[in-house]
Scaffold this motif. Structure first.
Motif, PDB file in Angstrom:
ATOM      1  N   VAL A  11      12.966  -1.576   8.897  1.00 25.22           N
ATOM      2  CA  VAL A  11      11.741  -0.931   9.391  1.00 25.22           C
ATOM      3  C   VAL A  11      10.807  -0.644   8.221  1.00 25.22           C
ATOM      4  O   VAL A  11       9.604  -0.917   8.299  1.00 25.22           O
ATOM      5  CB  VAL A  11      12.067   0.364  10.175  1.00 25.22           C
ATOM      6  CG1 VAL A  11      10.814   1.163  10.474  1.00 25.22           C
ATOM      7  CG2 VAL A  11      12.808   0.032  11.468  1.00 25.22           C
ATOM      8  N   ARG A  12      11.359  -0.113   7.130  1.00 21.26           N
ATOM      9  CA  ARG A  12      10.532   0.145   5.949  1.00 21.26           C
ATOM     10  C   ARG A  12       9.903  -1.155   5.440  1.00 21.26           C
ATOM     11  O   ARG A  12       8.719  -1.183   5.092  1.00 21.26           O
ATOM     12  CB  ARG A  12      11.346   0.798   4.828  1.00 21.26           C
ATOM     13  CG  ARG A  12      11.734   2.226   5.112  1.00 21.26           C
ATOM     14  CD  ARG A  12      12.269   2.952   3.887  1.00 21.26           C
ATOM     15  NE  ARG A  12      13.258   2.240   3.112  1.00 21.26           N
ATOM     16  CZ  ARG A  12      14.570   2.277   3.324  1.00 21.26           C
ATOM     17  NH1 ARG A  12      15.068   2.994   4.321  1.00 21.26           N
ATOM     18  NH2 ARG A  12      15.393   1.605   2.541  1.00 21.26           N
ATOM     19  N   ARG A  13      10.687  -2.210   5.401  1.00 22.89           N
ATOM     20  CA  ARG A  13      10.178  -3.501   4.928  1.00 22.89           C
ATOM     21  C   ARG A  13       9.079  -4.017   5.869  1.00 22.89           C
ATOM     22  O   ARG A  13       8.018  -4.446   5.421  1.00 22.89           O
ATOM     23  CB  ARG A  13      11.306  -4.508   4.808  1.00 22.89           C
ATOM     24  CG  ARG A  13      10.873  -5.837   4.218  1.00 22.89           C
ATOM     25  CD  ARG A  13      12.013  -6.810   3.976  1.00 22.89           C
ATOM     26  NE  ARG A  13      12.966  -6.890   5.061  1.00 22.89           N
ATOM     27  CZ  ARG A  13      14.258  -6.527   4.979  1.00 22.89           C
ATOM     28  NH1 ARG A  13      14.738  -6.089   3.850  1.00 22.89           N
ATOM     29  NH2 ARG A  13      15.050  -6.629   6.020  1.00 22.89           N
ATOM     30  N   GLY A  14       9.317  -3.953   7.173  1.00 23.47           N
ATOM     31  CA  GLY A  14       8.328  -4.430   8.146  1.00 23.47           C
ATOM     32  C   GLY A  14       7.033  -3.646   8.102  1.00 23.47           C
ATOM     33  O   GLY A  14       5.938  -4.223   8.078  1.00 23.47           O
ATOM     34  N   PHE A  15       7.153  -2.322   8.085  1.00 23.02           N
ATOM     35  CA  PHE A  15       5.955  -1.491   7.971  1.00 23.02           C
ATOM     36  C   PHE A  15       5.245  -1.761   6.649  1.00 23.02           C
ATOM     37  O   PHE A  15       4.021  -1.802   6.599  1.00 23.02           O
ATOM     38  CB  PHE A  15       6.294   0.006   8.065  1.00 23.02           C
ATOM     39  CG  PHE A  15       6.289   0.556   9.457  1.00 23.02           C
ATOM     40  CD1 PHE A  15       5.117   0.676  10.176  1.00 23.02           C
ATOM     41  CD2 PHE A  15       7.465   0.994  10.044  1.00 23.02           C
ATOM     42  CE1 PHE A  15       5.100   1.206  11.454  1.00 23.02           C
ATOM     43  CE2 PHE A  15       7.473   1.525  11.319  1.00 23.02           C
ATOM     44  CZ  PHE A  15       6.287   1.628  12.032  1.00 23.02           C
ATOM     45  N   GLY A  16       6.014  -1.920   5.589  1.00 24.25           N
ATOM     46  CA  GLY A  16       5.426  -2.179   4.281  1.00 24.25           C
ATOM     47  C   GLY A  16       4.596  -3.450   4.273  1.00 24.25           C
ATOM     48  O   GLY A  16       3.470  -3.464   3.763  1.00 24.25           O
ATOM     49  N   ILE A  17       5.129  -4.514   4.837  1.00 22.47           N
ATOM     50  CA  ILE A  17       4.396  -5.781   4.918  1.00 22.47           C
ATOM     51  C   ILE A  17       3.123  -5.590   5.726  1.00 22.47           C
ATOM     52  O   ILE A  17       2.042  -6.039   5.340  1.00 22.47           O
ATOM     53  CB  ILE A  17       5.288  -6.891   5.529  1.00 22.47           C
ATOM     54  CG1 ILE A  17       6.413  -7.247   4.551  1.00 22.47           C
ATOM     55  CG2 ILE A  17       4.459  -8.114   5.904  1.00 22.47           C
ATOM     56  CD1 ILE A  17       7.508  -8.102   5.167  1.00 22.47           C
ATOM     57  N   PHE A  18       3.258  -4.887   6.842  1.00 19.73           N
ATOM     58  CA  PHE A  18       2.106  -4.663   7.714  1.00 19.73           C
ATOM     59  C   PHE A  18       1.037  -3.812   7.028  1.00 19.73           C
ATOM     60  O   PHE A  18      -0.160  -4.152   7.049  1.00 19.73           O
ATOM     61  CB  PHE A  18       2.560  -4.014   9.023  1.00 19.73           C
ATOM     62  CG  PHE A  18       1.427  -3.759   9.963  1.00 19.73           C
ATOM     63  CD1 PHE A  18       0.833  -4.799  10.651  1.00 19.73           C
ATOM     64  CD2 PHE A  18       0.926  -2.483  10.122  1.00 19.73           C
ATOM     65  CE1 PHE A  18      -0.239  -4.577  11.495  1.00 19.73           C
ATOM     66  CE2 PHE A  18      -0.137  -2.245  10.968  1.00 19.73           C
ATOM     67  CZ  PHE A  18      -0.726  -3.299  11.656  1.00 19.73           C
ATOM     68  N   LYS A  20       0.555  -3.317   3.842  1.00 17.41           N
ATOM     69  CA  LYS A  20      -0.015  -4.070   2.725  1.00 17.41           C
ATOM     70  C   LYS A  20      -1.027  -5.096   3.229  1.00 17.41           C
ATOM     71  O   LYS A  20      -2.101  -5.258   2.640  1.00 17.41           O
ATOM     72  CB  LYS A  20       1.108  -4.761   1.951  1.00 17.41           C
ATOM     73  CG  LYS A  20       0.731  -5.226   0.596  1.00 17.41           C
ATOM     74  CD  LYS A  20       1.962  -5.726  -0.139  1.00 17.41           C
ATOM     75  CE  LYS A  20       1.656  -5.994  -1.588  1.00 17.41           C
ATOM     76  NZ  LYS A  20       2.830  -6.440  -2.319  1.00 17.41           N
ATOM     77  N   SER A  21      -0.709  -5.777   4.333  1.00 22.66           N
ATOM     78  CA  SER A  21      -1.630  -6.775   4.881  1.00 22.66           C
ATOM     79  C   SER A  21      -2.916  -6.130   5.404  1.00 22.66           C
ATOM     80  O   SER A  21      -3.952  -6.789   5.487  1.00 22.66           O
ATOM     81  CB  SER A  21      -0.964  -7.587   5.996  1.00 22.66           C
ATOM     82  OG  SER A  21      -0.803  -6.801   7.155  1.00 22.66           O
ATOM     83  N   ALA A  22      -2.843  -4.828   5.727  1.00 22.96           N
ATOM     84  CA  ALA A  22      -4.027  -4.095   6.175  1.00 22.96           C
ATOM     85  C   ALA A  22      -4.792  -3.499   4.993  1.00 22.96           C
ATOM     86  O   ALA A  22      -5.760  -2.767   5.177  1.00 22.96           O
ATOM     87  CB  ALA A  22      -3.624  -2.994   7.148  1.00 22.96           C
ATOM     88  N   LEU A 107      -1.698   1.875  15.131  1.00 21.12           N
ATOM     89  CA  LEU A 107      -1.270   2.561  13.918  1.00 21.12           C
ATOM     90  C   LEU A 107      -2.372   2.534  12.853  1.00 21.12           C
ATOM     91  O   LEU A 107      -2.697   3.571  12.255  1.00 21.12           O
ATOM     92  CB  LEU A 107       0.017   1.943  13.365  1.00 21.12           C
ATOM     93  CG  LEU A 107       0.600   2.635  12.147  1.00 21.12           C
ATOM     94  CD1 LEU A 107       0.995   4.062  12.473  1.00 21.12           C
ATOM     95  CD2 LEU A 107       1.808   1.851  11.636  1.00 21.12           C
ATOM     96  N   ILE A 108      -2.968   1.394  12.636  1.00 20.00           N
ATOM     97  CA  ILE A 108      -4.057   1.275  11.652  1.00 20.00           C
ATOM     98  C   ILE A 108      -5.235   2.148  12.069  1.00 20.00           C
ATOM     99  O   ILE A 108      -5.848   2.814  11.230  1.00 20.00           O
ATOM    100  CB  ILE A 108      -4.484  -0.193  11.455  1.00 20.00           C
ATOM    101  CG1 ILE A 108      -3.324  -0.986  10.841  1.00 20.00           C
ATOM    102  CG2 ILE A 108      -5.736  -0.291  10.589  1.00 20.00           C
ATOM    103  CD1 ILE A 108      -2.826  -0.466   9.511  1.00 20.00           C
ATOM    104  N   ASP A 109      -5.564   2.168  13.345  1.00 21.87           N
ATOM    105  CA  ASP A 109      -6.658   3.019  13.819  1.00 21.87           C
ATOM    106  C   ASP A 109      -6.364   4.497  13.591  1.00 21.87           C
ATOM    107  O   ASP A 109      -7.271   5.285  13.303  1.00 21.87           O
ATOM    108  CB  ASP A 109      -6.946   2.778  15.303  1.00 21.87           C
ATOM    109  CG  ASP A 109      -7.640   1.455  15.573  1.00 21.87           C
ATOM    110  OD1 ASP A 109      -8.165   0.844  14.617  1.00 21.87           O
ATOM    111  OD2 ASP A 109      -7.660   1.035  16.747  1.00 21.87           O
TER     112      ASP A 109
END
Length: 114
Positions: A11-18, A20-22, A107-109
């Motif tokens: 989960v940390r890795r997935g959120f991190g990728i997401f 970072k991409s944002a 989440l980004i919003d």
């Protein structure tokens, strides 16, 4: 800066990728205790918080953290949606209580309101 507190490495890795991409900077922690021992409690950033954590639970962390800091945005992300927990989180001023899997755009919003 976004602080991610979740005990699940994937989960940390997935959120991190997401994140970072944002274009967001982030730091991740595997427990509330590791966050508390590393970060000054007067941070004024965003925390993404899992509730089911080893050691200090997310709810206990939130209760203690809010006595020191009421300004930091906290977004709870959990696999378990319990009405009592949702109510408790609301009392402690979380911006959002989201169930996993999380809608990335939402989440980004929440992190960067338009």
């Amino acid at each position: 800066m976004v602080f991610l507190i979740d005990d699940d490495k994937s989960v940390r890795r997935g959120f991190g990728i997401f994140l970072k991409s944002a274009g967001l900077e982030f730091q991740s922690y595997e427990s509330a205790d590791s966050f508390t021992s590393s970060v000054n409690p007067d941070v004024n950033d965003t925390i993404i918080l899992d509730l089911n954590l080893p050691g200090t639970s997310g709810c206990d962390f939130l209760k203690d953290f809010r006595t020191k800091n009421t300004d930091t945005v906290v977004i709870v992300v959990t696999a378990f949606d319990e009405p009592q927990t949702r109510e408790l989180c609301s009392e402690y001023g979380v911006k959002a209580y989201l169930r996993k899997p999380v809608d990335g755009e939402l989440l980004i919003d929440l992190i960067n309101p338009k």
